[in-house]
Design an enzyme around this catalytic site. Structure first.
Site, PDB file in Angstrom:
ATOM      1  N   CYS A  51       0.607  -1.196   0.023  1.00 19.58           N
ATOM      2  CA  CYS A  51       0.178   0.031  -0.146  1.00 19.58           C
ATOM      3  C   CYS A  51       0.967   1.363  -0.094  1.00 19.58           C
ATOM      4  CB  CYS A  51      -0.884  -0.008   1.354  1.00 19.58           C
ATOM      5  SG  CYS A  51       0.065   0.261   2.689  1.00 19.58           S
ATOM      6  N   ALA A  54       3.311   1.701   3.033  1.00 16.93           N
ATOM      7  CA  ALA A  54       4.130   0.851   2.997  1.00 16.93           C
ATOM      8  C   ALA A  54       5.509   1.674   2.028  1.00 16.93           C
ATOM      9  CB  ALA A  54       4.034  -0.578   2.305  1.00 16.93           C
ATOM     10  N   ARG A  85      11.877  -5.028   6.512  1.00 13.94           N
ATOM     11  CA  ARG A  85      12.780  -4.561   5.568  1.00 13.94           C
ATOM     12  C   ARG A  85      14.130  -4.563   5.990  1.00 13.94           C
ATOM     13  NH1 ARG A  85      13.258   0.480   2.749  1.00 13.94           N
ATOM     14  NH2 ARG A  85      13.506  -0.034   0.323  1.00 13.94           N
ATOM     15  N   HIS A 182       5.885   6.319  -2.592  1.00  8.52           N
ATOM     16  CA  HIS A 182       7.255   6.765  -2.828  1.00  8.52           C
ATOM     17  C   HIS A 182       7.297   8.216  -3.124  1.00  8.52           C
ATOM     18  CE1 HIS A 182       7.947   2.546  -4.510  1.00  8.52           C
ATOM     19  NE2 HIS A 182       8.208   2.451  -3.271  1.00  8.52           N
TER      20      HIS A 182
HETATM   21  S1  CFN Z   1       9.291  -0.408  -2.960  1.00  8.56           S
HETATM   22 FE1  CFN Z   1      11.311  -0.419  -4.190  1.00  8.56          FE
HETATM   23  S2  CFN Z   1      12.702   1.041  -3.434  1.00  8.56           S
HETATM   24  S3  CFN Z   1      11.347  -0.572  -6.402  1.00  8.56           S
HETATM   25 FE2  CFN Z   1      12.484  -2.154  -5.530  1.00  8.56          FE
HETATM   26  S4  CFN Z   1      14.577  -1.540  -5.492  1.00  8.56           S
HETATM   27 FE3  CFN Z   1      11.487  -4.155  -4.142  1.00  8.56          FE
HETATM   28  S5  CFN Z   1       9.491  -4.287  -3.324  1.00  8.56           S
HETATM   29 MO1  CFN Z   1      10.588  -4.716  -1.822  1.00  8.56          MO
HETATM   30  S6  CFN Z   1      10.942  -2.806  -0.677  1.00  8.56           S
HETATM   31 FE4  CFN Z   1      12.786  -2.960  -2.068  1.00  8.56          FE
HETATM   32 FE5  CFN Z   1      13.630  -1.052  -3.612  1.00  8.56          FE
HETATM   33 FE6  CFN Z   1      13.150   0.247  -5.799  1.00  8.56          FE
HETATM   34 FE7  CFN Z   1      10.298  -2.266  -2.777  1.00  8.56          FE
HETATM   35  S7  CFN Z   1      14.493  -1.917  -1.763  1.00  8.56           S
HETATM   36  S8  CFN Z   1      12.710  -5.204  -2.756  1.00  8.56           S
HETATM   37  S9  CFN Z   1      11.993  -4.258  -6.374  1.00  8.56           S
HETATM   38  N1  CFN Z   1      12.004  -2.299  -3.910  1.00  8.56           N
HETATM   39  C1  HCA Z   2       6.669  -3.698   0.744  1.00  3.20           C
HETATM   40  C2  HCA Z   2       8.175  -4.098   1.372  1.00  3.20           C
HETATM   41  C3  HCA Z   2       8.804  -5.335   0.560  1.00  3.20           C
HETATM   42  C4  HCA Z   2       8.114  -6.529   1.000  1.00  3.20           C
HETATM   43  C5  HCA Z   2       8.849  -7.629   0.813  1.00  3.20           C
HETATM   44  C6  HCA Z   2       8.106  -8.856   0.206  1.00  3.20           C
HETATM   45  C7  HCA Z   2      10.299  -5.430   1.037  1.00  3.20           C
HETATM   46  O1  HCA Z   2       6.531  -3.917  -0.322  1.00  3.20           O
HETATM   47  O2  HCA Z   2       6.374  -3.107   1.701  1.00  3.20           O
HETATM   48  O3  HCA Z   2       7.023  -9.034  -0.224  1.00  3.20           O
HETATM   49  O4  HCA Z   2       8.869 -10.060   0.254  1.00  3.20           O
HETATM   50  O5  HCA Z   2      11.144  -5.542   0.300  1.00  3.20           O
HETATM   51  O6  HCA Z   2      10.599  -5.615   2.342  1.00  3.20           O
HETATM   52  O7  HCA Z   2       8.818  -5.081  -0.639  1.00  3.20           O
END
Ligand code: CFN
Ligand code: HCA
Length: 528
Positions: A51, A54, A85, A182
């Site tokens: 969401c 998040a 995370r 974001h």
């Molecule tokens: S929201 Fe982003 S910030 S888009 Fe990417 S590299 Fe994932 S989903 Mo989990 S939280 Fe994580 Fe980053 Fe960019 Fe999220 S560190 S792994 S692919 N990510």
């Molecule tokens: C998020 C955080 C997440 C969830 C991890 C997952 C992360 O989207 O709110 O689904 O395994 O990297 O911690 O993306």
């Protein structure tokens, strides 16, 4: 029929109509390179998305270690976003709040009568116990519905305590995924924090790393390499990051954008406000890291820096040469599927390719079309390269921003060299026959597994159980399970070691799930 159609054909007409726009099978026809993304998931479908809260609190703001981030909402939102995370952070100046979970713990009376009083009290308590210099307030769904003015409370707290207090209206329901969060976080950080400091910085080659969250220590490994070459990293947004370093980040010479999806807004705004160019980088993968380091050296154009860059690349490569050859011999010819939130599904293809692994399926939970299709700024400029007054050229997508800072000299210097303020999309890098899926759901995961049979499926906590039930090897690409770093040269070897361990320990093939032997449906007769 191709795999895409085999999966889509199982849907009813309504779902088919929606999902067909989100699934692409790459073919040689270069026209067929567009996809629908960043739209609302079908209600009831098992999506892996998160969401808005998040994206704001968990992803962008959470890693700022010297900020006390306060969740304004019922306790569940705070509790379930606590420590999930793997954004590592070292304590600096005695401050590191990221292990804590701060919440106003709203109850029914607060929903009925308003939660501002409770928020004020929570701030008082936080000040008394932790004395933070910065408090960030993140609201969750009910707050938006009842209309608490968290921004007014934040302004009051700034006056009362002489601290920085910024509120973020990032209620979970806003938008269609984490992505809106974001954006909200980027706006608040830009408006209230970046550029508010004036600590003197002297060194040459000053950079910020944007969109690096230090998962499993990735940012530390990247910084190690950059420092060896002679760069100064002013701020990392936001892995192991601090509000203090962000305040001075406007003094950088160049912004490096690692995860474009979550932070492109700040990159663009810093370009507009301070004239700092941004360069899309990728420190995931050996070849990708080398390319990035060369692009950076090209940007600064200094021959000594270029030489030092080549020396460090040669040295780092020599250190991993033996391990690289060994793991490549173990992994060559394997196939992988990749499904994560945003950038990583693209970045990790480079790393897999370093070891001879082909990606047969890749997708993003919440990326936008530009993450799939790429964005190219320079050609817009190129078309008018003969114009005398290059500063006034109209460029897409935001003319106001671009022309103001690209002088004719700078343009001439860079035009054929560096993909400044542009980037390639995931689709452009995928092989013919492979599948791209936006917002992949659990049904499609099962089906594509059956059809494509990848040796490994890299994904997250929500979908990994689908893979395990299908006896397929999976690794978490969000958290790296308990491993990392995976960035740079040493990180590539860590990653290859983890994948090799998994592939050569095929435990999942030996597991017979209970539902394959006997019925798991059991009923017990009530005793009379
Ligand atoms: S929201 Fe982003 S910030 S888009 Fe990417 S590299 Fe994932 S989903 Mo989990 S939280 Fe994580 Fe980053 Fe960019 Fe999220 S560190 S792994 S692919 N990510
Ligand atoms: C998020 C955080 C997440 C969830 C991890 C997952 C992360 O989207 O709110 O689904 O395994 O990297 O911690 O993306």
């Amino acid at each position: 029929m191709r795999e895409r159609e085999l999966v889509l054909d199982q849907y009813n007409a309504k779902v088919y109509k929606n999902r067909k726009e989100h699934i692409l099978q790459i073919d040689d026809d270069t026209e067929n390179r567009t996809i629908t993304a960043n739209t609302r998931s079908i209600p009831g479908i098992i999506t892996n998305r998160g969401c808005c809260y998040a994206g704001c609190k968990g992803v962008v703001l959470g890693p700022l270690k010297d900020a006390l981030t306060l969740t304004h909402g019922p306790i569940g939102c705070g509790f379930y976003s606590w420590g999930t995370r793997r954004n590592k952070a070292k304590t600096e100046n005695g401050e590191n709040f990221i292990q804590y979970c701060f919440s106003t713990d709203m109850q029914e009376p607060d929903i009925v009568f308003g939660g501002e009083t409770k928020l004020r009290k929570a701030i008082d308590e936080a000040m008394e116990l932790f004395h933070p210099k910065t408090i960030l307030i993140c609201s969750t769904c009910p707050v938006g519905l009842i209309g608490d003015d968290i921004h007014a409370v934040a302004a009051e707290a700034e006056k009362k305590y002489g601290i920085t207090c910024v509120a973020f209206s990032c209620e979970g329901y806003k938008g269609v995924s984490q992505s809106g969060g974001h954006h909200i976080a980027n706006n608040g950080v830009m408006r209230h924090i970046i550029g508010t400091g004036d600590a003197p910085v002297s060194k040459k080659y000053k950079v910020n790393i944007l969109g690096e969250y230090n998962i499993g220590g990735d940012g530390w490994e990247t910084e190690r390499i950059l420092k060896r070459i002679g760069y100064e990293v002013l701020a990392v947004l936001t892995g192991d990051g601090s509000v203090e370093s962000l305040r001075n980040s406007h003094q950088a010479d160049l912004n490096l954008v690692m995860c474009h999806r979550s932070i492109n807004y700040i990159a663009e705004m810093m370009h507009t406000k301070y004239g700092i160019h941004w360069l899309k980088v990728n420190f995931i993968g050996i070849e990708a890291t080398i390319q990035t380091l060369r692009d950076m050296a090209d940007y600064f154009g200094d021959s000594e820096l270029k030489q030092r860059t080549e020396e460090v690349i040669a040295d780092e490569l020599a250190a991993i040469a033996e391990a690289h050859t060994y793991f490549r011999s173990k992994l060559e010819g394997k196939t992988a599927a990749l499904y994560v939130g945003g950038s990583r599904s693209h970045h990790y293809q480079a790393l897999l390719a370093d070891f001879g692994i082909t990606t047969v399926l890749a997708g993003y939970e919440f990326a936008h079309r530009d993450d799939y299709e790429g964005r190219d700024m320079l050609p817009f400029i190129k078309e008018d390269a003969d114009s005398k007054n290059i500063e006034s050229i109209t460029v897409e997508p935001d003319p106001e921003k671009f022309h103001a800072f690209l002088s004719k000299e700078k343009y001439e210097e860079l035009k054929d060299k560096i993909p400044l303020n542009s980037y390639k999309g995931l689709i452009q890098d995928m092989k013919s026959g492979s599948i791209v899926v936006d917002d992949l759901n659990h049904f499609e995961t099962e089906e594509f597994l059956r059809l494509l049979k990848p040796d490994i499926f890299l994904s997250g906590i929500k979908d990994k159980y689908v893979l395990q039930k299908a006896n397929v090897l999976s690794r978490q690409l969000h958290s790296y399970d308990y491993s990392g770093p995976y960035s740079g040269f040493n990180g590539a070897i860590n990653f290859a070691r983890d994948i090799t361990m998994g592939i050569y320990t095929p435990v999942w093939k030996f597991v017979v799930p209970p539902w394959k032997n006997h019925s798991t449906l059991q009923a017990t007769l009530a005793e009379v």
